[in-house]
Design an enzyme around this catalytic site. Structure first.
Site, short mmCIF file in Angstrom:
data_model
loop_
_atom_site.label_atom_id
_atom_site.label_comp_id
_atom_site.label_asym_id
_atom_site.label_seq_id
_atom_site.Cartn_x
_atom_site.Cartn_y
_atom_site.Cartn_z
CD GLU A 217 -2.84 -1.27 2.38
OE1 GLU A 217 -2.73 -0.42 3.27
OE2 GLU A 217 -3.68 -2.17 2.40
CD GLU A 324 -4.61 -7.93 1.58
OE1 GLU A 324 -5.49 -7.24 2.12
OE2 GLU A 324 -3.38 -7.71 1.72
C1 XIL Z 1 -6.29 -6.45 8.13
C2 XIL Z 1 -6.63 -7.68 8.95
O1 XIL Z 1 -7.53 -8.47 8.21
C3 XIL Z 1 -7.23 -7.29 10.27
O2 XIL Z 1 -7.38 -8.43 11.11
C4 XIL Z 1 -6.31 -6.27 10.99
O3 XIL Z 1 -6.96 -5.81 12.15
C5 XIL Z 1 -6.02 -5.10 10.08
O4 XIL Z 1 -5.46 -5.57 8.85
N1 XIL Z 1 -4.88 -4.62 3.57
C6 XIL Z 1 -3.90 -5.46 4.01
C7 XIL Z 1 -4.19 -6.37 5.15
O5 XIL Z 1 -2.83 -5.54 3.38
O6 XIL Z 1 -3.04 -6.59 5.93
C8 XIL Z 1 -5.29 -5.86 6.01
O7 XIL Z 1 -5.59 -6.87 6.97
C9 XIL Z 1 -6.50 -5.51 5.17
C10 XIL Z 1 -6.18 -4.45 4.16
#
Ligand code: XIL
Length: 429
Positions: A217, A324
């Site tokens: 990101e 994701e």
């Molecule tokens: C999220 C997790 O799913 C949660 O459990 C945590 O509280 C916050 O992070 N982008 C990403 C992930 O790259 O690491 C994030 O995961 C969601 C958005």
């Protein structure tokens, strides 16, 4: 062989079935496995937390439930990603060589390797879930322009004192590791910490973790300028922090596939920035090997929009990993495809959209049709959680299995897309 239950003679198979019943609750033996449905095309992965890989109850799930989740993961997925346990905050919470907590990450890797899964590491360098000590030093922080807050959370936008844009409102205590506003490390100190961290973590799992999200990101949301988000990494090191991270990861494991990972790449404006960033890294010879597209999308996302996104990203000539995937059915998340963790709660407000199950199934069908169309590029599709109960956007019911691990209509829609691929003759017009 004779088997007795409470004094009654029963077929042996029954007993086995009854013993397994709790673990199998929610799906029948003849349900197709996702990993088999897509075996010829791409890995099908899932993000897991420590409860699943260590077999322990969590605040969300009883041990019985966790055991059902484990069975689901083993049945349907041949790749895993660490949802949280490899983030800097959790694997390296304190400074120094004794500052690492490797337990859950070790269990994660062991779980994947012992079940023959491809193991993905998430993530090495990110603006969020990074402890404050990483950025701390003796250099005074820049002075914020008059009228702006000096304590904004860079997680929310590309807005900092250094680019002249006022910071957004502070989010005190976010993640317990809120925005760091104290005296800062120098560029060299921060790069040294980054290098130590990457060499230690990547080196520890060398040969077992096959793919790493090296930088997560880094791109600013929306169109216009700047391309990069003004995180503390960006502010202290400068834009080449990205190239440095890839260089260190490549040194630590020359065989690992190194990904750049981001969200919102369905948005044409953000995607243009991705193309600019990756082309520039490629021109510099930076070892970036794959594009990670998070794909935290919503039920309004169409085949056409994903097809377009994949077509453009494929021009980079790199494999694309959907890292994701989830499809938000909550009304609150129907506008954008942003997935900044600092704004997550708002995306699941407002209850579900009408006909949520059907719309979710339609959206998933379109997405998988696009993934299959681009299977020469799409090598991995990872769901961000095993079921709606453990999802970070659980209220938006974004996954293929409900909280009881029952397959939803979206599951069947996804499997049907695989079926159309393997028998093109029966594909509807
Ligand atoms: C999220 C997790 O799913 C949660 O459990 C945590 O509280 C916050 O992070 N982008 C990403 C992930 O790259 O690491 C994030 O995961 C969601 C958005």
């Amino acid at each position: 062989m004779k088997t007795y239950l409470f004094g009654y003679r029963v077929p042996h198979g029954w007993l086995v079935a009854m013993l397994l019943a709790p673990a199998l609750r929610g799906w029948s033996a003849d349900l197709p496995a996702l990993k088999d449905a897509f075996r010829d095309h791409f890995w099908v992965g899932v993000a897991v937390n420590r409860s699943i890989v260590m077999g322990t109850a969590s605040f969300r799930r009883s041990l019985d439930r966790v055991n059902e989740d484990i069975a689901l993961v083993k049945t349907h997925f041949n790749q895993i990603a660490a949802e949280n346990d490899m983030k800097w905050q959790l694997i390296h919470p304190r400074e120094g060589t004794n500052g690492y907590d490797f337990g859950p990450a070790d269990a994660f890797v062991e779980f994947g390797v012992s079940h023959g899964m491809q193991v993905a590491g998430h993530t090495l360098v990110w603006h969020s879930q990074t402890p404050q000590w990483v950025f701390a030093g003796t250099n005074p922080p820049p002075v914020a322009p008059a009228g702006s807050s000096a304590t904004g959370d860079s997680a929310t936008a590309g807005a900092t004192a250094t680019n002249g844009v006022p910071r957004p409102r502070p989010r005190p205590g976010f993640g317990g590791f809120g925005r760091y506003d104290g005296p800062r490390a120098s560029r060299d100190e921060l790069l040294q910490r980054m290098r130590d961290h990457i060499h230690t973590v990547v080196g520890r799992y060398k040969g077992r973790i096959k793919v790493w999200d090296v930088v997560n990101e880094a791109i600013a949301d929306g169109g216009g300028t700047p391309v990069l988000r003004s995180s503390l990494w960006f502010e202290i090191v400068g834009p080449d922090y990205i190239a440095k991270a890839f260089q260190y990861a490549h040194e630590a494991d020359p065989d690992a596939v190194l990904r750049y990972n981001d969200y919102g790449l369905e948005d044409p404006a953000k995607r243009r920035k991705l193309l600019t960033l990756i082309r520039s890294l490629q021109e510099q010879g930076v070892p970036v090997h794959a594009i990670g597209s998070q794909a935290h999308v919503h039920v309004g996302t169409t085949f056409e929009s994903m097809d377009q996104a994949l077509t453009e990203m494929a021009t980079l000539g790199l494999p694309i990993h959907i890292t994701e995937l989830d499809v938000n059915s909550a009304q609150g998340g129907q506008r954008g495809t942003g997935a900044d963790v600092a704004d997550n709660a708002s995306t699941t407000r407002g209850g579900l959209v009408e006909e949520a199950d059907r719309r979710l199934a339609d959206a998933y069908a379109g997405l998988f049709r696009a993934f299959l169309k681009h299977r020469d590029s799409v090598k991995v599709v990872t769901f961000w959680g095993a079921n709606d109960a453990v999802s970070w956007r659980g209220q938006g019911k974004p996954l293929l299995f409900d909280g009881d691990n029952r397959p939803k209509p979206a599951f069947y829609a996804v499997v049907a897309e695989a079926g159309k691929e393997s028998s093109p003759g029966v594909r509807p017009p």
